[in-house]
Design a protein around this motif. Sequence first.
Motif, PDB file in Angstrom:
ATOM      1  N   LEU A   1      54.880 -30.801 113.329  1.00 59.44           N
ATOM      2  CA  LEU A   1      55.159 -29.455 113.805  1.00 59.44           C
ATOM      3  C   LEU A   1      55.740 -29.496 115.215  1.00 59.44           C
ATOM      4  O   LEU A   1      55.299 -30.268 116.063  1.00 59.44           O
ATOM      5  CB  LEU A   1      53.868 -28.618 113.814  1.00 59.44           C
ATOM      6  CG  LEU A   1      53.179 -28.389 112.474  1.00 59.44           C
ATOM      7  CD1 LEU A   1      51.858 -27.664 112.690  1.00 59.44           C
ATOM      8  CD2 LEU A   1      54.077 -27.603 111.531  1.00 59.44           C
TER       9      LEU A   1
ATOM     10  N   ARG B   1      53.650 -24.856 116.514  1.00 51.91           N
ATOM     11  CA  ARG B   1      52.219 -25.155 116.566  1.00 51.91           C
ATOM     12  C   ARG B   1      51.453 -24.076 117.337  1.00 51.91           C
ATOM     13  O   ARG B   1      50.367 -23.661 116.944  1.00 51.91           O
ATOM     14  CB  ARG B   1      51.998 -26.526 117.214  1.00 51.91           C
ATOM     15  CG  ARG B   1      50.533 -26.974 117.250  1.00 51.91           C
ATOM     16  CD  ARG B   1      50.384 -28.205 118.129  1.00 51.91           C
ATOM     17  NE  ARG B   1      51.166 -29.301 117.602  1.00 51.91           N
ATOM     18  CZ  ARG B   1      50.703 -30.174 116.712  1.00 51.91           C
ATOM     19  NH1 ARG B   1      49.466 -30.041 116.252  1.00 51.91           N
ATOM     20  NH2 ARG B   1      51.462 -31.152 116.281  1.00 51.91           N
TER      21      ARG B   1
ATOM     22  N   THR C   1      45.400 -25.099 112.453  1.00 52.57           N
ATOM     23  CA  THR C   1      46.076 -26.269 111.892  1.00 52.57           C
ATOM     24  C   THR C   1      45.103 -26.961 110.950  1.00 52.57           C
ATOM     25  O   THR C   1      43.897 -27.033 111.214  1.00 52.57           O
ATOM     26  CB  THR C   1      46.542 -27.247 112.986  1.00 52.57           C
ATOM     27  OG1 THR C   1      45.433 -27.579 113.836  1.00 52.57           O
ATOM     28  CG2 THR C   1      47.645 -26.623 113.820  1.00 52.57           C
TER      29      THR C   1
ATOM     30  N   ALA D   1      49.100 -20.992 109.027  1.00 53.92           N
ATOM     31  CA  ALA D   1      48.376 -22.266 109.028  1.00 53.92           C
ATOM     32  C   ALA D   1      49.379 -23.414 108.987  1.00 53.92           C
ATOM     33  O   ALA D   1      50.231 -23.466 108.098  1.00 53.92           O
ATOM     34  CB  ALA D   1      47.424 -22.345 107.838  1.00 53.92           C
ATOM     35  N   GLY D   2      49.260 -24.319 109.945  1.00 53.79           N
ATOM     36  CA  GLY D   2      50.164 -25.462 110.002  1.00 53.79           C
ATOM     37  C   GLY D   2      49.477 -26.730 109.532  1.00 53.79           C
ATOM     38  O   GLY D   2      48.283 -26.941 109.794  1.00 53.79           O
ATOM     39  N   LEU D   3      50.237 -27.584 108.838  1.00 53.54           N
ATOM     40  CA  LEU D   3      49.701 -28.875 108.412  1.00 53.54           C
ATOM     41  C   LEU D   3      49.871 -29.881 109.543  1.00 53.54           C
ATOM     42  O   LEU D   3      50.970 -30.045 110.084  1.00 53.54           O
ATOM     43  CB  LEU D   3      50.429 -29.376 107.171  1.00 53.54           C
ATOM     44  CG  LEU D   3      50.249 -28.582 105.881  1.00 53.54           C
ATOM     45  CD1 LEU D   3      50.853 -29.337 104.712  1.00 53.54           C
ATOM     46  CD2 LEU D   3      48.793 -28.290 105.629  1.00 53.54           C
ATOM     47  N   ASP D   4      48.769 -30.554 109.889  1.00 54.43           N
ATOM     48  CA  ASP D   4      48.816 -31.513 110.980  1.00 54.43           C
ATOM     49  C   ASP D   4      47.723 -32.553 110.772  1.00 54.43           C
ATOM     50  O   ASP D   4      46.597 -32.204 110.368  1.00 54.43           O
ATOM     51  CB  ASP D   4      48.621 -30.798 112.319  1.00 54.43           C
ATOM     52  CG  ASP D   4      48.850 -31.718 113.510  1.00 54.43           C
ATOM     53  OD1 ASP D   4      50.020 -31.980 113.832  1.00 54.43           O
ATOM     54  OD2 ASP D   4      47.842 -32.173 114.087  1.00 54.43           O
TER      55      ASP D   4
ATOM     56  N   CYS E   1      50.774 -20.980 115.243  1.00 55.58           N
ATOM     57  CA  CYS E   1      49.816 -21.069 114.137  1.00 55.58           C
ATOM     58  C   CYS E   1      48.439 -20.550 114.556  1.00 55.58           C
ATOM     59  O   CYS E   1      47.974 -20.801 115.674  1.00 55.58           O
ATOM     60  CB  CYS E   1      49.686 -22.520 113.671  1.00 55.58           C
ATOM     61  SG  CYS E   1      51.181 -23.181 112.899  1.00 55.58           S
TER      62      CYS E   1
ATOM     63  N   SER F   1      44.215 -30.326 108.378  1.00 55.83           N
ATOM     64  CA  SER F   1      44.459 -31.739 108.088  1.00 55.83           C
ATOM     65  C   SER F   1      43.976 -32.055 106.679  1.00 55.83           C
ATOM     66  O   SER F   1      43.042 -31.418 106.164  1.00 55.83           O
ATOM     67  CB  SER F   1      43.744 -32.636 109.100  1.00 55.83           C
ATOM     68  OG  SER F   1      42.344 -32.455 109.022  1.00 55.83           O
TER      69      SER F   1
ATOM     70  N   GLY G   1      44.467 -31.774 112.645  1.00 54.39           N
ATOM     71  CA  GLY G   1      44.251 -30.346 112.527  1.00 54.39           C
ATOM     72  C   GLY G   1      42.897 -29.878 113.024  1.00 54.39           C
ATOM     73  O   GLY G   1      41.958 -30.674 113.199  1.00 54.39           O
ATOM     74  N   ASP G   2      42.804 -28.578 113.244  1.00 56.26           N
ATOM     75  CA  ASP G   2      41.545 -27.982 113.698  1.00 56.26           C
ATOM     76  C   ASP G   2      40.469 -28.068 112.627  1.00 56.26           C
ATOM     77  O   ASP G   2      39.281 -28.241 112.930  1.00 56.26           O
ATOM     78  CB  ASP G   2      41.766 -26.509 114.082  1.00 56.26           C
ATOM     79  CG  ASP G   2      42.838 -26.342 115.137  1.00 56.26           C
ATOM     80  OD1 ASP G   2      42.969 -27.239 115.987  1.00 56.26           O
ATOM     81  OD2 ASP G   2      43.553 -25.317 115.099  1.00 56.26           O
TER      82      ASP G   2
END
Length: 322
Positions: free
Chosen positions: A277, A282, A288, A246-249, A285, A290, A252-253
């Motif tokens: 990212l 990205r 993502t 899981a990416g922080l953005d 992942c 938020s 995000g999704d």
Amino acid sequence: MPGNSKRRGATRKEGTKKGMVVGSGGQRRRALRGKGPTPPAEMRPGHPAQKRAAARAKAEAAKVAGRRRAEGETTETVLGRNPVVECLRAKVPATALHVAIGATVDDRVTEAVALAAERGISILEVPRTDLDRIAGGALHQGVALHVPPYSYAHPDELLEQAAEAPEPGLIVALDGVTDPRNLGAVVRSVGAFGGHGVLVPQRRAAGMTAVAWRTSAGVAARLPVARATNLTRTLREYASAGFMIAGLDSDGDVSLDEFELATSPLVLVVGSEGKGLSRLVRQTCDVTVSIPMAGPVESLNASVAAGVVLAEVARQRRLNGR
């Protein structure tokens, strides 16, 4: 006959007659000893081949030193009374404390010497000119602390540590975070919220310097930090081992309050302070995430964002465990 004269002082005493003696080798000259086989040209001092070999060795040493500097693996020197005391209080690994001869002794110097002596760190009194040379012109206030390169864990060791824990694995990976204070703060948050380790890229990222160690408030002494040669490849290996990535953005999704993967074995990826990212990370992942903002602020500092998400993950895991 020579040697048989009866004149005073001319008579040879018994046992002093020169001649062949058994086992002595006689009167022949001592044989010359050979120097052995001729050494290779590269080992003959002054030989052109030896000079070329020395030049190659020097160039290779410089190359290795440059690589170690780029990877943050060189010995670090902490300068100044407050930074040195703070490092010693935080139990940053150190090999030697240098104190300038004749330096004014105050409470900070006294505490630095006492802490170093307590931990068995070498305490050396050196001329101020030596400290000037070590500091390279920077202000040192008469004290310097030598910190050896950090001993990074292998990425597989984080998997092993997570596998041994009773709760689902939790690892934080940093994608291009260059501020060592952010790295140290993330290490502290991971330790506070039950994480099993931190993963950092080998290049173009902050390493575990004395600043990062100090910011971690001592957590770096018990939480492994691993270094990945290729972050994207390592994340894929973690995914193959059963972890969700899981990416922080900011775009995000899913929102953090809808983050259903928090209770799964998880690798949380935090992007760099400015760019976030990278493209390949990205794409690696699974999702993502938020962080919902209540105010006009568009984004958070990398370490603050990591702390917010880790706190939510820990909360959901506590609820899930009931």
